[in-house]
Scaffold this active site. Structure first.
Site, mmCIF file in Angstrom:
data_model
loop_
_atom_site.group_PDB
_atom_site.id
_atom_site.type_symbol
_atom_site.label_atom_id
_atom_site.label_comp_id
_atom_site.label_asym_id
_atom_site.label_seq_id
_atom_site.Cartn_x
_atom_site.Cartn_y
_atom_site.Cartn_z
ATOM 1 N N GLU A 1 9.778 16.463 14.785
ATOM 2 C CA GLU A 1 10.109 16.371 13.361
ATOM 3 C C GLU A 1 9.160 17.278 12.570
ATOM 4 O O GLU A 1 7.978 16.991 12.459
ATOM 5 C CB GLU A 1 9.933 14.911 12.925
ATOM 6 N N GLU B 1 10.022 1.581 10.244
ATOM 7 C CA GLU B 1 11.010 2.617 9.911
ATOM 8 C C GLU B 1 10.309 3.944 10.123
ATOM 9 O O GLU B 1 9.522 4.383 9.279
ATOM 10 C CB GLU B 1 11.449 2.485 8.447
ATOM 11 N N LYS C 1 0.856 -1.188 0.000
ATOM 12 C CA LYS C 1 0.000 0.000 0.000
ATOM 13 C C LYS C 1 0.890 1.235 0.000
ATOM 14 O O LYS C 1 1.474 1.604 1.020
ATOM 15 C CB LYS C 1 -0.908 0.046 1.238
ATOM 16 N N CYS D 1 13.538 11.535 6.209
ATOM 17 C CA CYS D 1 13.539 11.032 7.589
ATOM 18 C C CYS D 1 14.868 11.312 8.278
ATOM 19 O O CYS D 1 14.917 11.565 9.474
ATOM 20 C CB CYS D 1 13.258 9.543 7.595
HETATM 21 N N1 LIG Z 1 12.899 5.683 8.843
HETATM 22 C C1 LIG Z 1 12.810 5.804 7.530
HETATM 23 O O1 LIG Z 1 13.560 5.170 6.788
HETATM 24 C C2 LIG Z 1 11.794 6.716 6.923
HETATM 25 C C3 LIG Z 1 11.815 6.913 5.531
HETATM 26 C C4 LIG Z 1 10.875 7.767 4.965
HETATM 27 C C5 LIG Z 1 9.939 8.420 5.759
HETATM 28 N N2 LIG Z 1 9.955 8.222 7.097
HETATM 29 C C6 LIG Z 1 9.002 8.945 7.950
HETATM 30 O O2 LIG Z 1 7.719 9.021 7.319
HETATM 31 C C7 LIG Z 1 7.022 10.177 7.765
HETATM 32 C C8 LIG Z 1 6.449 10.913 6.582
HETATM 33 O O3 LIG Z 1 5.651 10.080 5.844
HETATM 34 P P1 LIG Z 1 4.043 10.111 5.881
HETATM 35 O O4 LIG Z 1 3.565 11.482 6.224
HETATM 36 O O5 LIG Z 1 3.576 9.459 4.642
HETATM 37 O O6 LIG Z 1 3.756 9.176 7.120
HETATM 38 P P2 LIG Z 1 2.366 8.585 7.610
HETATM 39 O O7 LIG Z 1 2.657 7.820 8.832
HETATM 40 O O8 LIG Z 1 1.340 9.642 7.660
HETATM 41 O O9 LIG Z 1 1.920 7.623 6.420
HETATM 42 C C9 LIG Z 1 2.743 6.561 5.989
HETATM 43 C C10 LIG Z 1 1.884 5.480 5.386
HETATM 44 O O10 LIG Z 1 1.052 4.941 6.405
HETATM 45 C C11 LIG Z 1 -0.287 4.915 5.963
HETATM 46 N N3 LIG Z 1 -1.183 4.982 7.134
HETATM 47 C C12 LIG Z 1 -1.706 6.084 7.719
HETATM 48 N N4 LIG Z 1 -2.486 5.722 8.762
HETATM 49 C C13 LIG Z 1 -2.433 4.374 8.840
HETATM 50 C C14 LIG Z 1 -3.026 3.407 9.724
HETATM 51 N N5 LIG Z 1 -3.814 3.766 10.727
HETATM 52 N N6 LIG Z 1 -2.735 2.102 9.529
HETATM 53 C C15 LIG Z 1 -1.913 1.733 8.527
HETATM 54 N N7 LIG Z 1 -1.352 2.588 7.646
HETATM 55 C C16 LIG Z 1 -1.597 3.905 7.809
HETATM 56 C C17 LIG Z 1 -0.377 6.091 5.013
HETATM 57 O O11 LIG Z 1 -1.495 5.982 4.177
HETATM 58 C C18 LIG Z 1 0.940 5.974 4.282
HETATM 59 O O12 LIG Z 1 0.866 5.016 3.276
HETATM 60 C C19 LIG Z 1 8.061 10.996 8.511
HETATM 61 O O13 LIG Z 1 7.852 10.847 9.885
HETATM 62 C C20 LIG Z 1 9.380 10.375 8.083
HETATM 63 O O14 LIG Z 1 10.432 10.567 8.996
HETATM 64 C C21 LIG Z 1 10.847 7.378 7.697
HETATM 65 C C1 LIG Z 2 15.650 6.565 4.020
HETATM 66 N N1 LIG Z 2 15.800 7.719 3.138
HETATM 67 C C2 LIG Z 2 16.926 8.521 3.585
HETATM 68 C C3 LIG Z 2 16.066 7.251 1.783
HETATM 69 C C4 LIG Z 2 14.584 8.486 3.033
HETATM 70 C C5 LIG Z 2 14.075 9.009 4.270
HETATM 71 O O1 LIG Z 2 13.120 9.755 4.262
#
Ligand SMILES: NC(=O)c1ccc[n+]([C@@H]2O[C@H](COP(=O)([O-])OP(=O)(O)OC[C@H]3O[C@@H](n4cnc5c(N)ncnc54)[C@H](O)[C@@H]3O)[C@@H](O)[C@H]2O)c1
Ligand SMILES: C[N+](C)(C)CC=O
Length: 490
Positions: free
Chosen positions: A386, A251, A176, A285
């Site tokens: 963040e 993650e 998803k 992230c």
């Molecule tokens: N650690 C890493 O490698 C990494 C990499 C990229 C992004 N991120 C993190 O992602 C965040 C930004 O992304 P975002 O705004 O899309 O995050 P988000 O948590 O809002 O959404 C991520 C995914 O989860 C889904 N989702 C939302 N609610 C859900 C639920 N209740 N159950 C299951 N799935 C659900 C969303 O539809 C989306 O596909 C930031 O906090 C960033 O740091 C982390």
């Molecule tokens: C994991 N990375 C660095 C590729 C994307 C984070 O948002």
């Protein structure tokens, strides 16, 4: 737009059962790029059933690992073949520059290649059994049906970190993507079909987290959830996944410290401090949004950062001279603005930025100026939370111990950096920094061979590297007695 977003379930491209759709918006100008099906629990259940059947019939998991690896390698080749189309789709969907997206596509192909190569090198091991006349061995088997949920900031990159190891190890899956940015994931599922991934093995459902994501997390037929996204969502998924004690890989976010010692190469550290944050408008992230600068160079360092931002070029990701594109959405822009206002109220000093740009050609996009706050202290919300935008906070330190203590003062532990020409000092700091990745004289570098993941509330588990394979395998001990004999105990 040639691409028609649809679900991919059991080898068929289909619309949402409900007929509902969602507009996919270009964050540069708010135009509708294309309309995607808005899936819900019904579509998700169908995809889970397909993945369950494909796993339980055993065909994919018993396909020789070399053959699975060959299919994963083909996916890499097709990504390389269609690199430009994929990069443009990613930029259209996310607003990031095409140059960045091209780099992402190269990384993504590299991830599929890496897992293609190690697919058949995970054969287990013989144990030196302490029991005479016996065979004791450890084998690695696929976990089963995997739910994979990805965010909007690196849509295909984060998807590749999940798809490649899951396929290489013989799992079946339902992915998803973020409902905001599904385009490149749809395209890669087309490439996976072309590469010969059998029907039912890899399924794609488009739609919201509260419906599709929640169904995946709480389903009794899903054995593992691999999630990349925000900490709040991660906690919800963890709770939902407890229903059948699913394996979990999370993650999550980061608030990443970047320590600059006075003995660092000044110009390189300034340059990389900017790169560490302003790529993709800070929506990374691992962005180094928390600068921790030695007091003796603090003012000079901040002045140099501000000077470098004077000719900063915001614009369309498709213009060659654009350095930074828009934020992803109106909601996210509002969140970043709110965060900056909080910083001002908390007493941080705005050194540069702190507003939307005024240029008329940027008014239709979700743009925000690169922003730097000084006079920050560890207890401020803007230092601890963040913002996921182009906002740097600067704190000062006097001693090495203070720098490390400040860097560790966070609920997060994703990544951090140290800039110094004293390699012993750098190693000392790296050893004490409580993060999944520490860069020394580098920032934001990642590659398929090294594991990625967070300490503390930045997550559970590791993607990439050999550990990325372990996430997708169960370990089984098989013991055979070659001379069975009665015990005559009872
Ligand atoms: N650690 C890493 O490698 C990494 C990499 C990229 C992004 N991120 C993190 O992602 C965040 C930004 O992304 P975002 O705004 O899309 O995050 P988000 O948590 O809002 O959404 C991520 C995914 O989860 C889904 N989702 C939302 N609610 C859900 C639920 N209740 N159950 C299951 N799935 C659900 C969303 O539809 C989306 O596909 C930031 O906090 C960033 O740091 C982390
Ligand atoms: C994991 N990375 C660095 C590729 C994307 C984070 O948002």
């Amino acid at each position: 737009m040639n691409l028609k977003p649809q679900h991919y379930i059991n080898g068929k491209w289909v619309d949402a059962k409900s007929g509902k759709t969602r507009d996919i918006i270009n964050p540069f100008n708010q135009e509708v790029i294309v309309t995607a099906p808005e899936g819900d629990e019904t579509d998700t259940k169908e995809a889970i059933a397909a993945a369950r059947e494909a796993f339980d019939n055993g065909e994919w998991s018993s396909t020789p690992a070399t053959e699975r690896g060959a299919i994963v390698r083909k996916i890499a080749e097709f990504i390389e073949r269609d690199r430009e189309e994929l990069a443009e789709l990613e930029s259209l969907d996310t607003g990031k520059t095409v140059e960045e997206s091209r780099g992402d596509m190269d990384d993504i192909a590299g991830v599929f290649r890496y897992y293609a190569e190690i697919a058949d090198k995970n054969g287990g091991e013989m144990i030196a059994s302490p029991v005479p006349d016996s065979v004791s061995k450890v084998v690695h088997e696929p976990v089963g049906v995997c739910g994979q949920i990805t965010p909007w900031n690196y849509p295909l990159l984060q998807a590749s970190w999940k798809l490649a190891p899951a396929l290489a190890t013989g799992n079946t899956l339902i992915m998803k993507p973020s409902e905001i940015t599904p385009l490149t994931t749809v395209k890669v599922f087309q490439l996976m079909e072309e590469a010969g991934v059998p029907a039912g093995v890899a399924n794609l459902v488009l739609g919201a987290g509260s419906t599709v994501g929640a169904e995946l997390s709480s389903s009794l037929d899903v054995d593992l959830i691999s999630f990349t996204g925000g900490i709040v969502t991660g906690k919800k998924i963890m709770q939902a996944a407890s229903v059948n004690v699913k394996k979990l890989a999370l993650e999550l976010g980061g608030k990443n410290p970047n320590i600059i010692f006075a003995d660092a190469d000044f110009d390189i550290a300034v340059d990389q401090a900017l790169n560490g944050v302003f790529f993709h408008a800070g929506q990374i992230c691992s962005a180094g949004t928390r600068l921790i600068v030695e007091e003796s160079i603090h003012d000079e360092f901040v002045n140099a950062l501000v000077e470098r931002l004077k000719n900063f070029k915001l614009g369309s990701g498709f213009d060659e001279d654009t350095q930074m594109g828009p934020l992803i959405s109106a909601e996210h822009l509002a969140k970043v603005e709110e965060y900056v206002e909080k910083g001002k109220k908390e007493g941080a000093t705005l050194a540069v930025g702190g507003s939307r740009p005024e240029a008329p050609e940027l008014q239709d996009g979700f743009f925000y100026l690169p922003t730097i706050f000084t006079d920050c202290t560890t207890d401020m919300h803007i230092v601890q939370e963040e913002a996921f935008g182009p906002v740097i906070t600067v704190e000062k330190f006097q001693t090495e111990e203070e720098a490390v203590k400040t860097a560790n003062d966070s609920i997060y532990g994703l990544a951090g950096g140290v800039w110094t020409n004293d390699s012993v000092k750098a190693e000392r700091c790296a050893a004490k920094m409580r993060m999944g990745t520490v860069w020394i004289n580098e920032f934001n570098l990642y590659f398929p061979h090294a594991p990625w993941g967070g300490y503390k509330q930045s997550g559970i588990g590791r993607e990439l590297g050999k550990l990325g394979i372990e996430e997708y395998t169960e370990t089984k001990h098989i013991f055979q007695n070659l001379k069975p004999a009665a015990m005559n105990w009872f």
